[in-house]
Design an enzyme around this catalytic site. Structure first.
Site, short mmCIF file in Angstrom:
data_model
loop_
_atom_site.label_atom_id
_atom_site.label_comp_id
_atom_site.label_asym_id
_atom_site.label_seq_id
_atom_site.Cartn_x
_atom_site.Cartn_y
_atom_site.Cartn_z
N CYS B 94 14.04 91.05 54.76
CA CYS B 94 14.07 89.84 53.86
C CYS B 94 15.45 89.25 53.64
CB CYS B 94 13.09 89.93 52.68
SG CYS B 94 12.46 88.45 52.14
N ARG B 129 6.58 77.97 50.57
CA ARG B 129 6.96 79.46 50.68
C ARG B 129 5.91 80.23 51.53
NH1 ARG B 129 11.07 81.97 47.79
NH2 ARG B 129 10.79 84.22 47.58
N HIS B 195 7.68 92.83 53.65
CA HIS B 195 7.56 93.99 52.76
C HIS B 195 6.40 94.81 52.80
CE1 HIS B 195 10.85 91.89 50.54
NE2 HIS B 195 10.07 90.77 50.75
#
Lengths: 412, 242
Positions: B94, B129, B195
């Protein structure tokens, strides 16, 4: 200061009545206490209702990532020594829930209000509080919440013009950053075990130095303020240097910290620490948290832990091995849908406890424990886990919706 | 490197350890130890020098300002560049992935220079997002089973000529460019938006890094029961609409 000198306008009265009616309908339909829907209806009819309701009260706001519901209860108990209190004791902590709680307390002198972190600045503007207690800030539900440091920044901006007395934790750099824009701050050394959201200076981005209890930024002048109140072992130290014993039914260091902050808040309203702390002893369980219930011939202690800082404080209060520990983790909307935070929790602290894992996301927890090198049992439900554990005390730790599920199952 | 040792470097946990990506370090460490390796783990804070003699470097995700600070400090330090020149393996997630590229958008809204260790450029996405479970097929050349992870990012990452897509997305967003790719890699440097943490859901990636670091083709097998159960559950979850 307080007192019903200024009656509610007809519009506000109508809004309160309509809100209560909606809450009653919601309760009758079996949809919870109805406080949130009631507050929503009332705020729609009179958007200024929250401000109007608060005008008659000395308001204390309480916000934090962890401990805000408990601290709200402790402060409410302490202030009852000085007059009637209205409070959102069940944790409905957004504007609708707060409005609903205040509407139910027309005779109160004090309003002790838990506020969700995201709404603190707005609610502080609306209700003109006399005091605001700020306990701690740490990572929580990052899939939908603001970044932790940004939240501190928002508090700092929102509280800058506030006339309220801020009672703030000197041991959390993010709290100090948020509070230090205010003119009137009482610093409390309340401690904080979790440190991993404040290694970077909230002011300049420098690396934080943390020798012992102290902290300071290695690059700018930002540092721990000198506290006037402190938690010291089992005692509260007041600004005169007197030590007052903390006697709580609630377990753990974190609750002693909550009691210390609460004593500082109570003192600001003229309630002496001794009186305040004695009254706090009455608080037993808070919305089911810390409750001990009998279930399948065992004694289950129900502990809520929603994020890494909360799990860390919980590990420090559970009974030592070989007390079994049941853990339940969900990742529904109210929990946050990302379970990555499990890897910020140091589960090696549970070595020696028989461990039982359940909840919607038991497999995430199973991998986490496997990598921590711990033995554990994965169970389908609470009954199975409880029956695998020997008779006696069992510590049960769960995150938000998992905790609600467990309470329903044990009939609490 | 001596035969039996593995030096694992966790880069800047004070800045880039916000989304449980510490788990990647724990999984690599655990699986290396299970293979009898003598693991030395070094957690390097951003006011310390990056050692250049590590075998595997792991970099996690973080918030916007820490990301800017991490890029500035890594460039000033220079240690990670030298480690890569020495043949070290780097795996980044990320925010860490973005700063390994040529450029990314920082918290001030500026284009900021990255380390240039991966041939990618990141910008800020215009749309919503990207948050949720992801399922993707890893580049077949790497010989790994499907990638499962959880994404939570606004950034969009464009691959240059020398960066290979790490995976092709089946469900979710990944790099978010619209070409369906997720992550990027070259011979020794890897980046992903996943993640979870990603190693907990894909322990084979941890094994791949260990194999690359040791320069071996195979490792003794270890007990994967819980990882496998978790993988099946999350893969099923990613394929179902929320």
């Amino acid at each position: 200061m307080a007192g019903n000198t200024e009656p509610l306008s007809p519009r506000a009265k109508l809004a309160v009545t309509a809100g209560k009616a909606a809450a009653a309908v919601s309760r009758a339909a079996g949809r919870g206490s109805g406080s949130v829907i009631g507050g929503r209806v009332a705020l729609k009819l009179d958007p200024d209702l929250l401000a109007r309701l608060a005008r008659h009260l000395d308001v204390v706001l309480v916000s934090a990532t962890n401990g805000k519901t408990t601290t709200t209860r402790l402060i409410a108990e302490a202030l009852r020594a000085s007059g009637p209190v209205v409070s959102n004791a069940l944790g409905a902590n957004m504007p609708a829930g707060i409005t609903s709680a205040l509407a139910g307390g027309s005779d109160a002198k004090y309003g002790v209000i838990e506020v969700d972190e995201k709404y603190l600045a707005g609610v502080a503007r609306d209700v003109t509080p006399k005091a605001i207690a700020l306990l701690n800030l740490s990572r929580d539900q990052l899939d939908r919440a603001a970044e932790t440091r940004m939240l501190a920044e928002k508090w700092r901006e929102g509280l800058a013009g506030s006339k309220a007395l801020i009672i703030a934790n000197a041991d959390d750099p993010l709290i100090v950053w948020a509070a230090s824009s205010s003119a009137n701050v009482v610093w409390v050394a309340a401690g904080q075990e979790w440190k991993d959201d404040a290694w970077s200076c909230p002011s300049c981005g420098g690396v934080m130095q943390r020798p012992g209890e102290d902290w300071f930024c290695g690059e700018c002048g930002f540092r721990r303020p000198t506290p006037s109140w402190a938690l010291s072992g089992d005692h509260v130290l007041d600004p005169h240097g007197s030590a007052w014993p903390i006697k709580l039914q609630l377990p753990g260091r974190a609750n002693k910290a909550n009691a210390t902050t609460s004593a500082a808040v109570a003192a600001a309203f003229g309630v002496p620490p001794q009186v305040a702390l004695e009254r706090m002893y009455a608080v037993q369980a808070v919305a089911g948290r810390y409750d001990v219930v009998s279930f399948l011939e065992r004694e289950l202690r129900l502990l809520l832990a929603k994020n890494p800082a909360g799990w860390l404080e919980t590990f420090s209060l559970i009974d030592p091995p070989p007390t079994p520990v049941i853990m339940s983790v969900n990742a529904r909307g109210a929990d946050g849908t990302d379970t990555s935070w499990l890897w910020d929790v140091d589960y090696t602290r549970l070595a020696g406890h028989p461990l039982f894992v359940l909840g919607d996301r038991k497999l995430d927890l199973a991998v986490r424990l496997e990598v921590a090198g711990l033995d554990f049992h994965v169970c389908d439900n609470l009954d199975e886990a409880v029956q695998m554990a020997p008779p006696g005390r069992i510590e049960v730790i769960a995150n938000y919706t998992a905790f609600q599920d467990l309470r329903r199952r044990v009939g609490n | 490197m001596s035969d039996n040792s593995l030096r694992l470097v966790w880069v800047y946990p004070d800045l880039l350890s916000t989304y449980g990506d510490q788990g990647n370090v724990l999984v690599v460490e655990r699986r290396a130890r299970q293979r009898g390796l003598d693991v030395q783990r070094l957690d390097v804070r951003s006011d310390q020098a990056i050692p250049t003699s590590g075998d595997i470097y792991l970099i996690g995700g973080g918030e916007d300002r820490p990301q800017r600070l991490a890029a500035e400090r890594l460039i000033r330090d220079g240690g990670l560049h030298r480690a890569v020149e020495n043949g070290a393996i780097v795996f980044s997630v990320c925010a860490g992935y973005q700063i390994l590229g040529h450029q990314f958008v920082n918290d001030l809204g500026e284009q900021q220079e990255g380390l240039g260790l991966l041939d990618v450029v990141s910008t800020r996405g215009e749309g919503a997002r990207c948050v949720g479970d992801v399922l993707a097929d890893i580049d077949p050349k790497l010989g790994l089973p499907p990638l499962t992870g959880f994404e939570n990012h606004q950034g969009v990452t464009h691959l240059g000529e020398t960066a290979k897509p790490f995976a092709k997305v089946r469900f979710g967003n990944g790099n978010g460019v619209g070409d369906g790719y997720e992550g990027a890699y070259n011979d020794t440097v890897f980046g992903t938006y996943m993640h979870g943490p990603v190693m907990a859901r894909n322990p084979h990636i941890a094994d791949l890094l260990i194999k690359l670091a040791l320069d071996v083709n195979a490792l003794p097998s270890v007990e994967d029961r819980w990882y496998e159960a978790l993988r099946q559950e999350r893969i099923a979850a990613a394929t179902q609409p929320a």
